[in-house]
Design an enzyme around this catalytic site. Structure first.
Site, PDB file in Angstrom:
ATOM      1  CG  ASN A   1     126.726 -34.782  -7.044  1.00 20.74           C
ATOM      2  OD1 ASN A   1     126.745 -35.972  -6.744  1.00 20.74           O
ATOM      3  ND2 ASN A   1     125.752 -33.961  -6.677  1.00 20.74           N
TER       4      ASN A   1
ATOM      5  CG  ASN B   1     128.153 -26.474  -0.645  1.00 21.37           C
ATOM      6  OD1 ASN B   1     127.370 -27.329  -0.238  1.00 21.37           O
ATOM      7  ND2 ASN B   1     129.434 -26.753  -0.827  1.00 21.37           N
TER       8      ASN B   1
ATOM      9  CB  THR C   1     126.538 -22.087   5.639  1.00 27.07           C
ATOM     10  OG1 THR C   1     127.543 -22.780   6.380  1.00 27.07           O
ATOM     11  CG2 THR C   1     125.217 -22.259   6.357  1.00 27.07           C
TER      12      THR C   1
ATOM     13  CG  ASP D   1     131.701 -34.867  -1.335  1.00 23.84           C
ATOM     14  OD1 ASP D   1     131.477 -34.044  -2.257  1.00 23.84           O
ATOM     15  OD2 ASP D   1     132.729 -34.825  -0.624  1.00 23.84           O
TER      16      ASP D   1
ATOM     17  NE  ARG E   1     136.338 -32.225   3.194  1.00 27.35           N
ATOM     18  CZ  ARG E   1     137.149 -32.572   2.190  1.00 27.35           C
ATOM     19  NH1 ARG E   1     138.263 -33.218   2.437  1.00 27.35           N
ATOM     20  NH2 ARG E   1     136.835 -32.287   0.943  1.00 27.35           N
TER      21      ARG E   1
HETATM   22  C1  IPE Z   1     129.568 -31.185   1.842  1.00 28.26           C
HETATM   23  O1  IPE Z   1     130.178 -31.422   0.601  1.00 28.26           O
HETATM   24  C2  IPE Z   1     128.277 -30.486   1.628  1.00 28.26           C
HETATM   25  C3  IPE Z   1     127.274 -31.242   0.884  1.00 28.26           C
HETATM   26  C4  IPE Z   1     127.332 -32.510   0.569  1.00 28.26           C
HETATM   27  C5  IPE Z   1     126.123 -30.477   0.514  1.00 28.26           C
HETATM   28  P1  IPE Z   1     131.348 -30.479   0.063  1.00 28.26           P
HETATM   29  O2  IPE Z   1     131.861 -31.118  -1.172  1.00 28.26           O
HETATM   30  O3  IPE Z   1     130.890 -29.086  -0.029  1.00 28.26           O
HETATM   31  O4  IPE Z   1     132.394 -30.625   1.253  1.00 28.26           O
HETATM   32  P2  IPE Z   1     133.869 -30.072   1.439  1.00 28.26           P
HETATM   33  O5  IPE Z   1     133.792 -28.593   1.509  1.00 28.26           O
HETATM   34  O6  IPE Z   1     134.676 -30.554   0.286  1.00 28.26           O
HETATM   35  O7  IPE Z   1     134.326 -30.673   2.725  1.00 28.26           O
HETATM   36  C1  IPE Z   2     128.242 -32.959  -3.695  1.00 29.09           C
HETATM   37  O1  IPE Z   2     129.102 -33.081  -4.775  1.00 29.09           O
HETATM   38  C2  IPE Z   2     127.087 -32.016  -3.965  1.00 29.09           C
HETATM   39  C3  IPE Z   2     127.155 -30.728  -3.275  1.00 29.09           C
HETATM   40  C4  IPE Z   2     128.049 -30.358  -2.404  1.00 29.09           C
HETATM   41  C5  IPE Z   2     126.129 -29.768  -3.621  1.00 29.09           C
HETATM   42  P1  IPE Z   2     130.256 -32.027  -5.033  1.00 29.09           P
HETATM   43  O2  IPE Z   2     129.708 -30.956  -5.891  1.00 29.09           O
HETATM   44  O3  IPE Z   2     130.862 -31.599  -3.766  1.00 29.09           O
HETATM   45  O4  IPE Z   2     131.292 -32.900  -5.866  1.00 29.09           O
HETATM   46  P2  IPE Z   2     132.861 -32.907  -5.735  1.00 29.09           P
HETATM   47  O5  IPE Z   2     133.171 -33.150  -4.297  1.00 29.09           O
HETATM   48  O6  IPE Z   2     133.339 -31.582  -6.211  1.00 29.09           O
HETATM   49  O7  IPE Z   2     133.296 -34.045  -6.592  1.00 29.09           O
HETATM   50 MG    MG Z   3     132.407 -32.257  -2.652  1.00 26.41          MG
END
Ligand code: IPE
Ligand code: IPE
Ligand code: MG
Length: 247
Positions: free
Chosen positions: A24, A70, A68, A22, A196
């Site tokens: 990125n 995302n 799912t 998480d 979480r």
């Molecule tokens: C969880 O990350 C899913 C992945 C790492 C692929 P998210 O960034 O989507 O999580 P939430 O929705 O903020 O909890």
């Molecule tokens: C995790 O990074 C990658 C995926 C969920 C695909 P995020 O894209 O969730 O990055 P933040 O949480 O928005 O910084």
């Molecule tokens: Mg994230």
């Protein structure tokens, strides 16, 4: 000079590490770049962490790559992620294969765009006999989806008369999950300071040790993985018992 790696007890490594990659997007933002730049750099961390895990002898590495939930992101980001996935699998496949790493995927794969699905399947097929480590990508994955599917499959067996309801056990449920062939993770890492589980491996993490770090995924590298393993090795896993009962 002693390194973090020297402090790790290689004889008691977790067999299975699961990671929620998480941060990125926030990493990109802090560098004044678009979110996809963060995802591209996240791929570099995937490569580094996969190589480091395999080098020290981790048997299974499960990475949460797309949930799912995302799909609810802006369409441009979803498309970019699906494209990045195809590109990465194609680009990294030879190296994975050379390093004796088996590619696997868990999730509702059939709902992925065809190009993504095909690239994935090709990778899984090519590496299916590899032994050093399993790299398991959670893609279009969510735990509630998986538990619902398992419930449906078990209910169908009862309906067909193949099993009786009183034969349903925790083991049977595990056997109907997408992770049926691999042990539950001993260690779950989540980067980026979020505390979480986000619908990840809910059944499988019943006794997993959690490790949270504020580091954004694109900055998570070899040493950060070793720090997490070291943290895990300093825990006392009691499984309901008391300290004095453990040897
Ligand atoms: C969880 O990350 C899913 C992945 C790492 C692929 P998210 O960034 O989507 O999580 P939430 O929705 O903020 O909890
Ligand atoms: C995790 O990074 C990658 C995926 C969920 C695909 P995020 O894209 O969730 O990055 P933040 O949480 O928005 O910084
Ligand atoms: Mg994230």
């Amino acid at each position: 000079m002693s390194t973090i790696l020297d402090k790790i007890d290689l004889s008691s490594l977790p067999k299975h590490i699961a990671i929620i990659m998480d941060g990125n997007g926030r990493w990109a933002k802090s560098n004044g770049k678009p979110r996809i730049f963060g995802h591209r750099n996240g791929v570099k961390s995937v490569r580094t962490v996969t190589e480091a895990a395999s080098k020290i002898g981790i048997e299974h590495l499960t990475l949460y790559a797309f949930s799912t939930e995302n799909w609810n992101r802006p369409k441009t980001e979803v498309n970019a992620l699906m494209h990045l996935l195809v590109e990465t699998v194609k680009k990294e496949l030879k190296t994975l294969h050379k390093n004796d790493i088996k590619l696997e995927a868990i999730g509702d794969l059939k709902q992925l765009p065809k190009k993504t699905y095909d690239a994935l399947l090709e990778g899984i097929e090519l590496t299916k006999s590899n032994k050093k480590m399993t790299l398991n990508l959670a893609l279009n994955y969510s735990s509630r989806w998986e538990i619902t599917e398992a419930t449906r499959a078990i209910a169908q067996k009862v309906k067909n008369g193949d099993i009786q309801t009183d034969e349903i056990s925790a083991d049977m449920i595990s056997q109907h999950l997408t992770t049926s062939k691999i042990p539950d993770p001993e260690l779950l890492i989540r980067t980026s300071g979020e505390h979480r589980v986000s619908n990840y491996l809910l059944w499988q993490i019943a006794y997993t040790e959690f490790y949270f770090t504020d580091i954004f995924w694109p900055d998570f590298g070899e040493n950060e993985l070793y720090e997490a393993i070291l943290g895990y090795q300093n825990r006392e896993r009691r499984f309901g018992r008391i300290s004095e009962q453990l040897d």
